[in-house]
Design a protein around this motif. Structure first.
Motif, short mmCIF file in Angstrom:
data_model
loop_
_atom_site.label_atom_id
_atom_site.label_comp_id
_atom_site.label_asym_id
_atom_site.label_seq_id
_atom_site.Cartn_x
_atom_site.Cartn_y
_atom_site.Cartn_z
N PRO A 89 1.38 0.64 -32.16
CA PRO A 89 0.26 1.51 -31.69
C PRO A 89 -1.01 0.75 -32.05
O PRO A 89 -0.91 -0.24 -32.93
N GLY A 90 -2.02 1.12 -31.30
CA GLY A 90 -3.26 0.58 -31.44
C GLY A 90 -4.18 1.57 -31.18
O GLY A 90 -3.83 2.89 -30.87
N ILE A 101 -3.17 3.81 -27.91
CA ILE A 101 -2.80 2.66 -26.96
C ILE A 101 -1.36 2.16 -27.69
O ILE A 101 -1.50 2.34 -28.84
N THR A 102 -0.47 1.61 -26.92
CA THR A 102 0.66 0.96 -27.47
C THR A 102 0.73 -0.40 -26.68
O THR A 102 0.62 -0.24 -25.41
N THR A 103 1.03 -1.30 -27.35
CA THR A 103 1.55 -2.69 -26.88
C THR A 103 2.80 -2.88 -27.00
O THR A 103 3.26 -2.51 -27.85
N ARG A 104 3.57 -3.26 -26.01
CA ARG A 104 4.90 -3.71 -26.20
C ARG A 104 4.85 -5.36 -25.57
O ARG A 104 4.78 -5.55 -24.52
N THR A 105 5.16 -6.11 -26.44
CA THR A 105 5.08 -7.50 -26.37
C THR A 105 6.23 -8.09 -25.78
O THR A 105 7.43 -7.85 -26.50
N THR A 106 6.32 -8.73 -24.71
CA THR A 106 7.38 -9.41 -24.11
C THR A 106 7.33 -10.73 -24.44
O THR A 106 8.50 -11.37 -24.72
N SER A 107 6.33 -11.54 -24.96
CA SER A 107 6.51 -12.86 -25.14
C SER A 107 5.18 -12.96 -26.06
O SER A 107 4.04 -12.56 -25.68
N TYR A 123 2.32 -8.55 -22.39
CA TYR A 123 2.65 -7.38 -22.92
C TYR A 123 2.43 -6.33 -21.90
O TYR A 123 1.65 -6.60 -21.02
N ASP A 124 3.05 -5.18 -21.99
CA ASP A 124 2.68 -4.08 -21.52
C ASP A 124 1.65 -3.01 -22.25
O ASP A 124 2.02 -3.02 -23.40
N LEU A 125 0.74 -2.70 -21.48
CA LEU A 125 -0.24 -1.58 -22.34
C LEU A 125 -0.04 -0.47 -21.84
O LEU A 125 -0.03 -0.17 -20.60
N HIS A 126 0.14 0.49 -22.82
CA HIS A 126 0.32 1.94 -22.64
C HIS A 126 -0.83 2.59 -22.96
O HIS A 126 -1.14 2.34 -24.19
#
Length: 146
Positions: A89-90, A101-107, A123-126
């Motif tokens: 979460p951010g 906001i939420t980051t899902r880091t792919t690399s 990353y994907d930013l939600h």
């Protein structure tokens, strides 16, 4: 006072490249600026300022072994945490309120040397639970030649 020497700050030239994919559209933003690079307590730090329409934004990038933290303050207040294959979460504060906001880091990869380095994050930013885009952030820096 501790007996540790103060962290040595190096003046660096910084290039920030951000690519965003959103609903098939691709946008790229590039920023070249100057800032400082130093190491402290096992982490590396980059500090720089960016002048935007809204005003000046101070950014601090903290690079640790497995995690990177980006703090932005001033005209924009934002906290983003990146850790490979994890969600964090951010927050993104605007004059109209704070967005979750939420980051899902792919690399997440970094190569750091004494006078230069590269940090790459995908990353994907939600935002408020919905995907706001897929991002690739690349930060390169090198010590300023005097």
């Amino acid at each position: 006072m501790s007996g540790r020497p103060a962290a040595e700050h190096k003046s660096v030239k910084i290039n920030v490249n951000t690519t965003i994919w959103d609903n098939g559209a691709k946008e790229t933003f590039e920023l070249t600026t100057f800032g400082r690079y130093y190491k402290k307590n096992g982490s590396a730090f980059l500090q720089y300022e960016e002048v935007m329409e809204e005003g000046t934004v101070k950014s601090i990038v903290k690079i640790s072994k497995d995690e990177t933290l980006i703090l932005r303050s001033g005209a924009i207040n934002m906290r983003l945490v990146f850790e490979a294959n994890k969600k964090h979460p951010g927050r993104y504060e605007t004059p109209f309120g704070t967005l979750g906001i939420t980051t899902r880091t792919t690399s997440l990869a970094h190569r750091l040397f004494e006078q230069a380095g590269t940090l790459t994050i995908s990353y994907d930013l939600h935002m408020q639970g919905s995907l706001a885009g897929k991002y690739q952030l690349e930060i390169k820096f090198e010590e300023e030649q005097k």
